[in-house]
Each structure stands twice: as C-alpha cells, then as structure tokens.
Design an enzyme around this catalytic site. Structure first.
Site, PDB file in Angstrom:
ATOM      1  N   GLU A 174       0.808  -1.226   0.000  1.00 58.83           N
ATOM      2  CA  GLU A 174       0.000   0.000   0.000  1.00 58.83           C
ATOM      3  C   GLU A 174       0.841   1.277   0.000  1.00 58.83           C
ATOM      4  O   GLU A 174       0.718   2.123   0.892  1.00 58.83           O
ATOM      5  CB  GLU A 174      -1.003  -0.049   1.165  1.00 58.83           C
ATOM      6  CG  GLU A 174      -1.906  -1.261   1.029  1.00 58.83           C
ATOM      7  CD  GLU A 174      -2.869  -1.508   2.196  1.00 58.83           C
ATOM      8  OE1 GLU A 174      -2.978  -0.644   3.071  1.00 58.83           O
ATOM      9  OE2 GLU A 174      -3.494  -2.572   2.200  1.00 58.83           O
ATOM     10  N   GLU A 281      -5.439 -10.531  -2.895  1.00 64.62           N
ATOM     11  CA  GLU A 281      -6.237 -10.582  -1.657  1.00 64.62           C
ATOM     12  C   GLU A 281      -7.733 -10.580  -1.975  1.00 64.62           C
ATOM     13  O   GLU A 281      -8.510  -9.843  -1.370  1.00 64.62           O
ATOM     14  CB  GLU A 281      -5.885  -9.390  -0.746  1.00 64.62           C
ATOM     15  CG  GLU A 281      -4.407  -9.309  -0.413  1.00 64.62           C
ATOM     16  CD  GLU A 281      -4.041  -8.182   0.555  1.00 64.62           C
ATOM     17  OE1 GLU A 281      -4.928  -7.590   1.181  1.00 64.62           O
ATOM     18  OE2 GLU A 281      -2.834  -7.904   0.665  1.00 64.62           O
TER      19      GLU A 281
HETATM   20  O1  G3I Z   1      -3.480 -10.861  17.617  1.00 69.79           O
HETATM   21  C1  G3I Z   1      -4.224  -9.847  18.300  1.00 69.79           C
HETATM   22  C2  G3I Z   1      -4.893 -10.435  19.487  1.00 69.79           C
HETATM   23  O2  G3I Z   1      -3.912 -10.863  20.397  1.00 69.79           O
HETATM   24  C3  G3I Z   1      -5.799  -9.382  20.100  1.00 69.79           C
HETATM   25  O3  G3I Z   1      -6.527  -9.934  21.140  1.00 69.79           O
HETATM   26  C4  G3I Z   1      -6.789  -8.845  19.060  1.00 69.79           C
HETATM   27  C5  G3I Z   1      -7.680  -7.730  19.619  1.00 69.79           C
HETATM   28  O4  G3I Z   1      -8.214  -6.960  18.552  1.00 69.79           O
HETATM   29  O5  G3I Z   1      -6.056  -8.326  18.000  1.00 69.79           O
HETATM   30  C6  G3I Z   1      -5.259  -9.307  17.364  1.00 69.79           C
HETATM   31  O6  G3I Z   1      -4.584  -8.749  16.291  1.00 69.79           O
HETATM   32  C7  G3I Z   1      -5.362  -8.393  15.168  1.00 69.79           C
HETATM   33  C8  G3I Z   1      -4.880  -9.202  13.983  1.00 69.79           C
HETATM   34  O7  G3I Z   1      -5.546  -8.764  12.818  1.00 69.79           O
HETATM   35  C9  G3I Z   1      -5.145 -10.707  14.145  1.00 69.79           C
HETATM   36  O8  G3I Z   1      -6.522 -10.930  14.208  1.00 69.79           O
HETATM   37  C10 G3I Z   1      -5.156  -6.920  14.920  1.00 69.79           C
HETATM   38  O9  G3I Z   1      -5.740  -6.167  15.979  1.00 69.79           O
HETATM   39  C11 G3I Z   1      -5.784  -6.521  13.605  1.00 69.79           C
HETATM   40  O10 G3I Z   1      -5.427  -5.180  13.303  1.00 69.79           O
HETATM   41  C12 G3I Z   1      -5.253  -7.424  12.515  1.00 69.79           C
HETATM   42  O11 G3I Z   1      -5.916  -7.074  11.329  1.00 69.79           O
HETATM   43  C13 G3I Z   1      -5.294  -7.490  10.132  1.00 69.79           C
HETATM   44  C14 G3I Z   1      -5.017  -6.265   9.280  1.00 69.79           C
HETATM   45  O12 G3I Z   1      -4.516  -6.660   8.005  1.00 69.79           O
HETATM   46  C15 G3I Z   1      -3.969  -5.360   9.922  1.00 69.79           C
HETATM   47  O13 G3I Z   1      -2.726  -5.979   9.948  1.00 69.79           O
HETATM   48  C16 G3I Z   1      -6.248  -8.439   9.411  1.00 69.79           C
HETATM   49  O14 G3I Z   1      -6.359  -9.656  10.151  1.00 69.79           O
HETATM   50  C17 G3I Z   1      -5.711  -8.743   8.018  1.00 69.79           C
HETATM   51  O15 G3I Z   1      -6.666  -9.472   7.295  1.00 69.79           O
HETATM   52  C18 G3I Z   1      -5.457  -7.443   7.287  1.00 69.79           C
HETATM   53  O16 G3I Z   1      -4.891  -7.758   6.047  1.00 69.79           O
HETATM   54  C19 G3I Z   1      -4.679  -6.643   5.169  1.00 69.79           C
HETATM   55  C20 G3I Z   1      -3.420  -6.941   4.366  1.00 69.79           C
HETATM   56  O17 G3I Z   1      -2.360  -7.187   5.242  1.00 69.79           O
HETATM   57  C21 G3I Z   1      -3.111  -5.786   3.417  1.00 69.79           C
HETATM   58  N1  G3I Z   1      -4.238  -5.478   2.583  1.00 69.79           N
HETATM   59  C22 G3I Z   1      -5.501  -5.235   3.274  1.00 69.79           C
HETATM   60  C23 G3I Z   1      -5.831  -6.430   4.170  1.00 69.79           C
HETATM   61  C24 G3I Z   1      -7.174  -6.233   4.849  1.00 69.79           C
HETATM   62  O18 G3I Z   1      -7.147  -5.129   5.708  1.00 69.79           O
END
Ligand code: G3I
Length: 363
Positions: A174, A281
């Site tokens: 991004e 994705e």
């Molecule tokens: O692991 C922690 C957990 O310990 C905690 O209890 C929980 C509370 O919210 O959060 C958990 O982490 C989360 C993680 O996903 C695992 O579920 C993060 O808060 C959350 O921000 C994270 O979101 C991910 C996001 O990227 C940010 O990194 C999404 O799963 C993931 O699908 C998303 O993927 C992105 C790609 O990398 C880039 N393109 C867009 C795509 C969708 O947003």
C-alpha cells in the site's frame, strides 16, 4: 445443506478405505504434521489446487495462524485445496521484529513448514507497510541514517530467514497515497524520502535473489486511479533498474469493485514493462444477512477476476484473503458485512467455490 465441520485424518499407514473420521471442533490442537487428510467430498475432485496446477497457476489463500493451530478442519482444507498459502499477519513487521533488532519467526515458521509438508508455494506478506508496525517503530524519531540501518536490517533478517522458502514477497504494501496518487504517509517516507521503496526492493533482492518481488495495493472505490498509480510506479521502478518483478492487486471488493476490462488494460501495461501481476487478496464483502442474489454476485466476482487473470499473459497468481467465512477479516473491520470467501463458516462450498473450479476448468 449444512455439513458438519468434520475432516477425516489418515496416516500413510492407512488406506483410503480405512479412513478414521475425527470431529474437528474448535479448540482441538490441529495435527499440522498429519501427512494427509481428506476434506468433505462436497468440495469436489480433484482439489482446487490440482486444477490450478494443471492450468499452470498458483491459487492460494491467506492463512490465519491461530485457526491453523487450533482447527483441524481448517488445516485440512488449507492443506489439500490450494497450491499456495500466504500468512495473513504473521510476517508483518510487528510480528517479526517486536523489539528493535529482536526477531521472532515462530508464527510464520509454522505456516512455512505446513506449506512444505503440503507441497505448496508460499507468498510472503509483507516487509514494509505504513500499518501494523510495532510501537517501537511508530514512536521512533530516526535520523535518515538510523532509518536506513533499521530498514536494511529488518529486510535482510526477515528475507534472509525465509530465503528460498518464499516464492514471492510483497516488499512494499500500500505505497500509494489516500487520494490514489502520490505516496502514502509512512514513517519510512518521512525519514528516508521516496527512495525507501527502491531501497526496500534492493535489500530484499540481495537477501533472496530468487524470490519474486511485488508492490501491492488496493484500489479504493475501484475508480482506477489508485491502480493506475500503482502500475505506473511499478513501471517506473522497473525502468530505473530496481529489482521489482510485479504488481499485486489486492481486489477486496469493499475497497476495489473491480472491472475486468480495466484490469486487463492495466495488466497489459504491466506486461509491456515485463512485470507480472498477481491478484493477491481477493474477497467479496456481502451486506448481511446473506441472500441468493448476493451469493451469485460473489460467485461472479471471483469467477470474473480469476478468468481475467487466466486470460492475461502475465497473471499466474490468484490468492484469496481467507478461504472460509469464519476467520475472515471482513466482519471485524466492516460492521454488518461478512460472508466474503468461497466457503461458508461450516466449510461448505458457496456458489463462488464452484465458480472458481469452473473458471480453472474452462479454457
Ligand atoms: O493478535 C491480536 C490479538 O492478540 C488481540 O486480542 C486482538 C484484539 O483486537 O487483536 C489481534 O490482532 C489483530 C490481527 O488482525 C489478528 O486478528 C489486529 O488487531 C488486527 O489489526 C489485525 O488485522 C489485520 C489487518 O490486516 C492489519 O494488519 C487483518 O487480520 C488482516 O486481514 C489485514 O490484512 C490486510 C493486508 O495485510 C493488506 N491489505 C488489506 C488487508 C485487509 O485489511
């Protein structure tokens, strides 16, 4: 028809007629080292990944590492239905370098080992992004020299650790700015300037010369502005001699209601610069509750994109952002939306699953 989330695990010592069914309720420890398993026959034969291999393409899914560790049914379908996997979160900066100079590959290593066991290619995601960074990085006040040292060390260590195991890397994720033009605000841009992108590719190539390196982005509102900017940035990097191999189009429907003709045109522009395009994705957010019309639209979305990829000379990677609805990121980020993947929360195929199979089988 709702089918229980059940898989059959077999060991090599057992023949297919002596399958040992196990109940795959959540909370069980997944048998990641199980040599083979048979998912429910409703998914069709041969598996999707075999159809993909026969077409010379990689069809994969983002992997939720906690689901992989705790849900044998999830692991079974992931291991048998795809010829590529991609860690959803466990290779991101905050996961791999939680403290300065301290690296942790535990979560990602499990996925890479799983892929090896199942003869799957690994698409690795990502090295540099303006989100999901550790606090130590976002709160840092680096000089340019300090930032260059931190960036080069991170990429050398992470890409070096997975050397020869990642067929593709999203090097910069991004990069395009919020309006669809210019560069997105990022700590690296602030500290280093726009050359952080060139440098990230150079560092990654140095650490693993065989990995194919991508610039990956979405297209907000699908108006094309962002995709044009992405392709044109990739082309200019390529012309400048930066070791970039391709462009990743994320294609989340909620951000990128894609138009096939436009995508074909952009893929041709990339091809002219000898750049690959990967659909990285793909998912389709449905306003809940699900209805038949939405499921048909979802099937068409997956089918159109996969067919568009297959028709292009330079698109041989099609990755979905989660293969089943239970662990998809969509409901957590977009209230009232979900059901964005080809299998439902019970691992039953939705029309989109069949649409992918048909697209792969149609020449
Ligand atoms: O692991 C922690 C957990 O310990 C905690 O209890 C929980 C509370 O919210 O959060 C958990 O982490 C989360 C993680 O996903 C695992 O579920 C993060 O808060 C959350 O921000 C994270 O979101 C991910 C996001 O990227 C940010 O990194 C999404 O799963 C993931 O699908 C998303 O993927 C992105 C790609 O990398 C880039 N393109 C867009 C795509 C969708 O947003």
């Amino acid at each position: 028809m709702i089918v229980n989330r059940t898989v059959r695990l077999v060991t090599t010592a057992l023949i297919v007629t002596a399958l040992t069914p196990i109940s795959a309720s959540r909370g069980q420890q997944a048998k990641l080292t199980s040599p083979t398993c048979t998912p429910s026959s409703v998914l069709g034969t041969p598996p999707l990944g075999k159809l993909a291999t026969a077409r010379g393409v990689l069809v994969g899914s983002a992997v939720n590492d906690s689901a992989l560790a705790t849900d044998p049914a999830y692991a079974c379908v992931l291991g048998t239905e795809f010829n590529m996997v991609e860690p959803e979160n466990s290779m991101k900066f905050a996961a791999t370098e939680p403290a300065p100079g301290v690296f942790d590959f535990t979560r990602a290593d499990v996925i890479v080992a799983f892929a090896k066991l199942h003869h799957q290619s690994v698409r690795c995601h990502n090295l540099v992004w303006n989100l999901f960074n550790p606090n130590w990085l976002t709160s840092a006040t680096f000089t340019k020299q300090q930032a260059l040292a931190a960036l080069s060390n991170h990429i050398a260590k992470v890409v070096g650790h997975f050397r020869s195991k990642c067929s593709q890397w999203d090097v910069v994720n991004e990069p395009i700015g919020p309006s669809g033009t210019g560069l997105a605000p990022s700590p690296w841009l602030k500290w280093i300037g726009p050359s952080y992108i060139n440098l990230a590719f150079t560092y990654a190539h140095r650490a693993d010369p065989n990995a194919r390196l991508y610039l990956n982005d979405y297209d907000f509102n699908g108006n094309g502005v962002r995709t044009r900017s992405l392709v044109s940035l990739a082309v200019s990097l390529r012309r400048a001699g930066v070791p970039i191999d391709g462009v990743g189009l994320q294609l989340h429907s909620i951000q990128s209601p894609a138009r096939s003709a436009f995508l074909s045109q952009q893929m041709a522009t990339a091809a002219a610069a000898r750049l690959s395009v990967a659909m990285t994705e793909v998912d389709y957010a449905i306003a809940l509750p699900v209805n038949t019309t939405a499921l048909v639209a979802e099937a068409n979305y997956f089918s159109d994109l996969l067919s568009t990829c297959l028709a292009a000379t330079n698109c041989r990677t099609f990755n979905i952002w989660g293969f089943e609805d239970q662990y998809s990121w969509i409901p957590g980020f977009f209230t009232g939306y979900g059901a964005g993947t080809p299998l439902d929360a019970h691992l039953n195929p939705k029309p989109a699953w069949q649409a992918l199979r048909v697209a792969l089988s149609t020449k």
